[in-house]
Scaffold this motif. Sequence first.
Motif, PDB file in Angstrom:
ATOM      1  N   MET A   1      65.642  32.488  51.783  1.00  0.00           N
ATOM      2  CA  MET A   1      66.959  32.178  52.331  1.00  0.00           C
ATOM      3  C   MET A   1      66.857  32.071  53.837  1.00  0.00           C
ATOM      4  N   LEU A   4      70.257  33.587  58.181  1.00  0.00           N
ATOM      5  CA  LEU A   4      70.995  34.830  58.069  1.00  0.00           C
ATOM      6  C   LEU A   4      71.574  35.192  59.428  1.00  0.00           C
ATOM      7  N   THR A 162      75.289  33.343  55.464  1.00  0.00           N
ATOM      8  CA  THR A 162      74.182  32.511  55.009  1.00  0.00           C
ATOM      9  C   THR A 162      74.675  31.077  54.818  1.00  0.00           C
ATOM     10  N   GLN A 171      72.300  43.105  49.980  1.00  0.00           N
ATOM     11  CA  GLN A 171      71.770  41.906  49.337  1.00  0.00           C
ATOM     12  C   GLN A 171      70.817  41.163  50.259  1.00  0.00           C
ATOM     13  N   ALA A 172      71.170  41.084  51.539  1.00  0.00           N
ATOM     14  CA  ALA A 172      70.308  40.386  52.495  1.00  0.00           C
ATOM     15  C   ALA A 172      68.941  41.055  52.598  1.00  0.00           C
ATOM     16  N   GLN A 174      67.421  42.482  50.278  1.00  0.00           N
ATOM     17  CA  GLN A 174      66.668  42.172  49.068  1.00  0.00           C
ATOM     18  C   GLN A 174      66.022  40.787  49.143  1.00  0.00           C
ATOM     19  N   GLU A 175      66.507  39.962  50.056  1.00  0.00           N
ATOM     20  CA  GLU A 175      66.067  38.577  50.100  1.00  0.00           C
ATOM     21  C   GLU A 175      65.095  38.276  51.232  1.00  0.00           C
ATOM     22  N   LYS A 176      64.990  39.168  52.211  1.00  0.00           N
ATOM     23  CA  LYS A 176      64.056  38.937  53.319  1.00  0.00           C
ATOM     24  C   LYS A 176      63.473  40.261  53.781  1.00  0.00           C
ATOM     25  N   GLN A 177      62.181  40.278  54.017  1.00  0.00           N
ATOM     26  CA  GLN A 177      61.500  41.483  54.464  1.00  0.00           C
ATOM     27  C   GLN A 177      61.313  41.464  55.977  1.00  0.00           C
TER      28      GLN A 177
END
Length: 305
Positions: A1, A4, A162, A171-172, A174-177
């Motif tokens: 994604m 952000l 987003t 949630q964010a 969970q989508e980017k490290q």
Amino acid sequence: MTGLKWIVHAFQGSQDDLPEENADASAGSSSFSVESTDQNGIEAQTDSSSTDQQGVQNGSSTQNPAQSDASSSGLLADQNHSSSESGRTDGSSDSAAGGNTSTSAPEFITVDASYFDDALFIGDSRTVGLMQYCKELDGHATFYCQQALTIFNLLTREVVKTDHGKISIDQALQEKQFGKIYLMIGINEMGTGNDDYFIKHYQAAIERIHALQPNAIIYLEAIMHVTGRKNASDPIFNNTRINRRNERIKALADNVTYFYIDMNEAIDDANGNLRKDLSYDDAHLLGSSFGYWYDFLKTHAIAHE
């Protein structure tokens, strides 16, 4: 994604599991509206029945905070709270949040702006100011920050913008490290609950962040002080109470995953209060003062293995 970013919402307080001495006092005071917003992300308390919201876009330009109404300090509190702050109410301890604790002091290094390429900053209006006034840092790091953000709605409030709409920080994450995560939160919570109640939610939040970001260095930033004038006059937002909560935050640092850093060292006067020449409302930094915070971060970094 991709893309952000952050977005501002009105704060709605949390009353779940409030200590008994505060539950009644908080009734009917769970919602505040955002009436005015300046470039430092300051929010004013208004009619609690209103939920008028004002969005802020990254890098937007408004008036200099030094020219804004100093009464709009943006600190959220129920002034009727009578917090009892002695003893334990939740069974928690001051042990480190991480499993393995290092007894040695952290070894800080000095870094340049590229260190923050994989860094995330999470926080309230004070962190909004850091993003808006430290352009170099904003060009490298990611920010999930919002006016009136608190530890109680930190992960659930939809503040991350987003390409497909708004999502929560949980949630964010969970989508980017990220390689490093900086958290400064706690000033808006000074009038809610006691120290045990605050640290219970704080510890739960950082443990959730670690679970979602297992390889990240997590910086627990001390709550920023207020000026001596506010410290002497405000029964809620004063440095005695801030320092007490900072000690509880510091106790969660294990110097393995969680590291405590206190940027008050860079902005305090000789009496341990925020320097009055660095603030326009006794609680937030002037735009020209954020360099002290940024310089502190660059000299208090942990090498990421």
